[in-house]
Design a protein around this motif. Structure first.
Motif, PDB file in Angstrom:
ATOM      1  N   TYR A  76       0.903  -1.201   0.162  1.00  0.00           N
ATOM      2  CA  TYR A  76      -0.103  -0.031  -0.086  1.00  0.00           C
ATOM      3  C   TYR A  76       0.724   1.448  -0.052  1.00  0.00           C
ATOM      4  O   TYR A  76       0.758   2.115  -0.875  1.00  0.00           O
ATOM      5  CB  TYR A  76      -0.898   0.049   1.233  1.00  0.00           C
ATOM      6  N   CYS A  77       1.570   1.355   0.854  1.00  0.00           N
ATOM      7  CA  CYS A  77       2.772   2.665   1.008  1.00  0.00           C
ATOM      8  C   CYS A  77       3.567   2.287   2.118  1.00  0.00           C
ATOM      9  O   CYS A  77       3.568   1.422   2.972  1.00  0.00           O
ATOM     10  CB  CYS A  77       1.995   3.846   1.364  1.00  0.00           C
ATOM     11  N   PHE A 130       3.060  -0.140   5.037  1.00  0.00           N
ATOM     12  CA  PHE A 130       1.602  -0.836   5.154  1.00  0.00           C
ATOM     13  C   PHE A 130       1.154  -1.648   4.189  1.00  0.00           C
ATOM     14  O   PHE A 130       1.475  -1.414   2.975  1.00  0.00           O
ATOM     15  CB  PHE A 130       0.627   0.429   5.175  1.00  0.00           C
ATOM     16  N   TRP A 139      -5.554  -4.600   7.629  1.00  0.00           N
ATOM     17  CA  TRP A 139      -4.359  -4.065   7.332  1.00  0.00           C
ATOM     18  C   TRP A 139      -3.162  -4.803   8.223  1.00  0.00           C
ATOM     19  O   TRP A 139      -3.371  -5.147   9.290  1.00  0.00           O
ATOM     20  CB  TRP A 139      -4.053  -2.618   7.719  1.00  0.00           C
ATOM     21  N   PHE A 156       0.154   7.044   4.890  1.00  0.00           N
ATOM     22  CA  PHE A 156      -0.855   6.393   4.974  1.00  0.00           C
ATOM     23  C   PHE A 156      -2.495   7.247   5.052  1.00  0.00           C
ATOM     24  O   PHE A 156      -3.174   6.845   4.122  1.00  0.00           O
ATOM     25  CB  PHE A 156      -0.932   5.243   6.099  1.00  0.00           C
ATOM     26  N   TYR A 174      -5.016   7.173   2.033  1.00  0.00           N
ATOM     27  CA  TYR A 174      -6.220   6.547   2.369  1.00  0.00           C
ATOM     28  C   TYR A 174      -7.548   7.573   2.174  1.00  0.00           C
ATOM     29  O   TYR A 174      -8.635   7.224   1.554  1.00  0.00           O
ATOM     30  CB  TYR A 174      -6.404   5.998   3.852  1.00  0.00           C
TER      31      TYR A 174
END
Length: 91
Positions: free
Chosen positions: A15-16, A30, A38, A73, A77
């Motif tokens: 994700y990041c 993440f 997560w 994050f 998001y």
């Protein structure tokens, strides 16, 4: 809290990560799981830090995550889920 057996039956998607990591593989990261949850890769900390936690379960662990990684994050998001670009910065 949901129980998922031994916890090794999920798939991850990047994700990041820490924006200051210089693209190395050992950094705060993440991951999104295939279960709508997560997974976070963090720096391990020792027993003095662990002793300060409240109610750490036998199947739980802990680590430290920098504010800069959390910022990345949260901004990503919020942009994906709410269509809002939050300003860059660290609080």
């Amino acid at each position: 809290m949901q129980s998922y057996g031994d916890g090794d039956d999920l798939s991850l998607a990047f994700y990041c990560k820490d924006p200051d990591s210089n693209q190395d593989n050992e950094c705060e990261t993440f991951y999104r799981t295939d279960r709508g949850s997560w997974l976070v890769q963090v720096k391990k900390r020792g027993p003095r830090v662990g002793a300060q936690l409240v109610g750490l379960g036998e199947d739980e662990t802990f680590g430290e995550l920098s504010e800069r990684t959390v910022n990345v994050f949260v901004r990503k998001y919020v942009r994906e889920h709410y269509g809002v670009d939050l300003p860059e910065g660290t609080g």
